[in-house]
Design a protein around this motif. Structure first.
Motif, short mmCIF file in Angstrom:
data_model
loop_
_atom_site.label_atom_id
_atom_site.label_comp_id
_atom_site.label_asym_id
_atom_site.label_seq_id
_atom_site.Cartn_x
_atom_site.Cartn_y
_atom_site.Cartn_z
N VAL A 1 2.93 6.67 4.16
CA VAL A 1 1.66 6.80 4.86
C VAL A 1 0.84 5.52 4.73
N PRO B 1 6.33 10.20 6.50
CA PRO B 1 6.69 10.74 7.81
C PRO B 1 7.36 9.66 8.66
N TRP C 1 1.95 3.43 7.60
CA TRP C 1 1.39 3.93 8.86
C TRP C 1 -0.11 3.68 8.93
N ARG C 2 -0.82 3.80 7.81
CA ARG C 2 -2.25 3.48 7.83
C ARG C 2 -2.45 2.01 8.17
N THR D 1 -2.76 13.84 4.32
CA THR D 1 -1.45 13.94 3.67
C THR D 1 -1.56 13.54 2.21
N ASP D 2 -2.27 12.46 1.94
CA ASP D 2 -2.45 12.03 0.55
C ASP D 2 -3.21 13.06 -0.28
N HIS E 1 1.56 10.43 12.85
CA HIS E 1 2.45 9.47 13.51
C HIS E 1 2.38 9.62 15.03
N ASP F 1 -5.21 12.02 9.53
CA ASP F 1 -4.04 12.82 9.14
C ASP F 1 -3.30 12.18 7.98
N PHE F 2 -3.17 10.86 7.97
CA PHE F 2 -2.49 10.20 6.85
C PHE F 2 -3.30 10.35 5.56
N GLY G 1 1.42 14.58 8.36
CA GLY G 1 1.80 13.17 8.49
C GLY G 1 2.55 12.90 9.78
N ASP H 1 3.96 10.34 0.74
CA ASP H 1 4.72 10.94 1.84
C ASP H 1 5.23 9.84 2.76
#
Length: 177
Positions: A57, A52, A60-61, A41-42, A22, A37-38, A18, A50
């Motif tokens: 996430v 980060p 961030w997505r 992470t899931d 970022h 990457d996000f 994560g 998560d």
């Protein structure tokens, strides 16, 4: 950083992927790799969200999809993030940029009523001090044919900018800035 981050991901993916996402998002502006990457992470930490760099996430997505101008997914992930934070802690714990960016996605999708609602929330939680929010409000007013109101918002945005009330990072600009 990339070489070391890739090594960290190889050693402990669930902890570091994560963070790499970022960095793809902000330093490379590689939105697709960030989203990958996000998403990873899931998959690595099911039933756990998560965070980060202090945001989920989903936040961030939403940010990465905003960079891609994929407003449907931007809206989906920001709404998911906002709902989770609101349920767990209350709406006042939501990062105001989530409301701002959701408003931008609605604005870009010509969903003006939804854009208005989110920009109002952004201003509320920014304590009415946000050059970015007022700038997008000006664009909203212009889109609605209200040029006089748009100019008022632009003047307020300039005042806020000069007072230092705008999105800023030490090493790069925000998406869409």
């Amino acid at each position: 950083w990339k070489e070391y981050m890739d090594q960290a991901v190889a050693c402990d993916s669930s902890r570091w992927i994560g963070w790499r996402g970022h960095h793809y998002l902000y330093f490379y502006r590689d939105y697709r790799k960030a989203i990958a990457d996000f998403n990873a992470t899931d998959r690595l930490t099911p039933n756990f969200i998560d965070a980060p760099q202090g945001h989920s996430v989903d936040y961030w997505r939403g940010h990465a999809y905003l960079g891609l101008k994929d407003f449907k997914n931007t809206i989906y992930y920001y709404l998911k993030h906002i709902e989770k934070v609101t349920i767990d802690f209350g709406e006042y714990w939501v990062e105001p940029n989530a409301f701002l960016n959701l408003g931008v996605a609605y604005l870009e999708s010509n969903q003006y009523d939804n854009a208005t609602e989110q920009l109002k929330k952004a201003l509320k939680y920014f304590n009415n001090q946000s050059a970015d929010t007022k700038y997008y409000w000006a664009i909203l007013e212009e889109s609605l044919g209200n040029n006089k109101k748009a100019l008022i918002w632009i003047d307020q945005a300039i005042d806020d900018f000069l007072a230092g009330h705008y999105q800023k990072k030490n090493y790069n600009e925000e998406i869409g800035q």
